[in-house]
Motif scaffolding. Structure first.
Motif, PDB file in Angstrom:
ATOM      1  N   LEU A 138       0.865  -1.167   0.000  1.00  0.00           N
ATOM      2  CA  LEU A 138       0.000   0.000   0.000  1.00  0.00           C
ATOM      3  C   LEU A 138       0.905   1.221   0.000  1.00  0.00           C
ATOM      4  CD1 LEU A 138      -2.520  -1.149   2.754  1.00  0.00           C
ATOM      5  CD2 LEU A 138      -2.879  -1.197   0.300  1.00  0.00           C
ATOM      6  N   CYS A 169      -3.857   6.038  -2.603  1.00  0.00           N
ATOM      7  CA  CYS A 169      -3.216   4.852  -2.045  1.00  0.00           C
ATOM      8  C   CYS A 169      -3.239   3.777  -3.124  1.00  0.00           C
ATOM      9  CB  CYS A 169      -3.947   4.385  -0.801  1.00  0.00           C
ATOM     10  SG  CYS A 169      -3.378   2.796  -0.142  1.00  0.00           S
ATOM     11  N   ALA A 194      -2.629   0.167  -4.371  1.00  0.00           N
ATOM     12  CA  ALA A 194      -2.593  -1.156  -3.747  1.00  0.00           C
ATOM     13  C   ALA A 194      -2.116  -2.211  -4.732  1.00  0.00           C
ATOM     14  CB  ALA A 194      -3.972  -1.522  -3.230  1.00  0.00           C
ATOM     15  N   CYS A 229      -3.206   4.619   4.681  1.00  0.00           N
ATOM     16  CA  CYS A 229      -4.297   3.778   4.207  1.00  0.00           C
ATOM     17  C   CYS A 229      -4.088   2.381   4.788  1.00  0.00           C
ATOM     18  CB  CYS A 229      -4.386   3.734   2.697  1.00  0.00           C
ATOM     19  SG  CYS A 229      -3.026   2.936   1.839  1.00  0.00           S
ATOM     20  N   LYS A 234      -5.716  -1.822   4.780  1.00  0.00           N
ATOM     21  CA  LYS A 234      -6.545  -2.859   4.187  1.00  0.00           C
ATOM     22  C   LYS A 234      -7.291  -3.596   5.300  1.00  0.00           C
ATOM     23  CE  LYS A 234      -6.115  -7.414   2.051  1.00  0.00           C
ATOM     24  NZ  LYS A 234      -6.585  -8.079   3.285  1.00  0.00           N
ATOM     25  N   GLY A 251      -0.077   1.157   4.873  1.00  0.00           N
ATOM     26  CA  GLY A 251       0.923   1.827   4.063  1.00  0.00           C
ATOM     27  C   GLY A 251       1.944   2.517   4.955  1.00  0.00           C
TER      28      GLY A 251
END
Length: 121
Positions: free
Chosen positions: A4, A22, A24, A96, A98, A112
């Motif tokens: 990220l 961001c 990914a 950011c 997940k 990130g």
């Protein structure tokens, strides 16, 4: 491996705008909720906003509601945070994250490295 990578931070004047991104990779982006969080100097981590895996619903902290907008482009594997009407108290390192599920349950497994946002005149 999961990556990220945030970008778009910088210096903004009060009342100004910034758009964070961001990027990914390493997982099926469209299958997971994503969130933004921030950490101001000397303070703890603060959740800012979350979005469902398909973008169908979004959530915001009271401190940013009406000023920030979270969105995602699943075709580009990218998460965004549009920040308007910025205030000095928005100054922070923005991350950011997940989520583990399709819904933003705030159960994160990857983060990130962060992008710095500074709001000052």
């Amino acid at each position: 491996q999961v990556q990220l990578v945030e970008s778009g931070g910088g210096l903004a004047q009060p009342g100004g705008s910034l758009r964070l991104s961001c990027a990914a990779s390493g997982f099926t982006f469209s299958s997971y909720a994503m969130s933004w969080a921030r950490q101001a100097p000397g303070k703890g981590l603060e959740w800012v906003s979350g979005i469902y895996s398909d973008g169908s619903d979004t959530y915001y902290a009271d401190s940013v509601k009406g000023r920030f907008t979270i969105s995602r482009d699943n075709a580009k594997n990218t998460l965004y945070l549009q920040m308007n009407s910025l205030k000095p108290e928005d100054t922070a390192l923005y991350y950011c994250a997940k989520d583990r599920t399709i819904a933003p349950a705030r159960e994160y497994d990857y983060w990130g490295q962060g992008t710095q946002v500074t709001v000052s005149s």
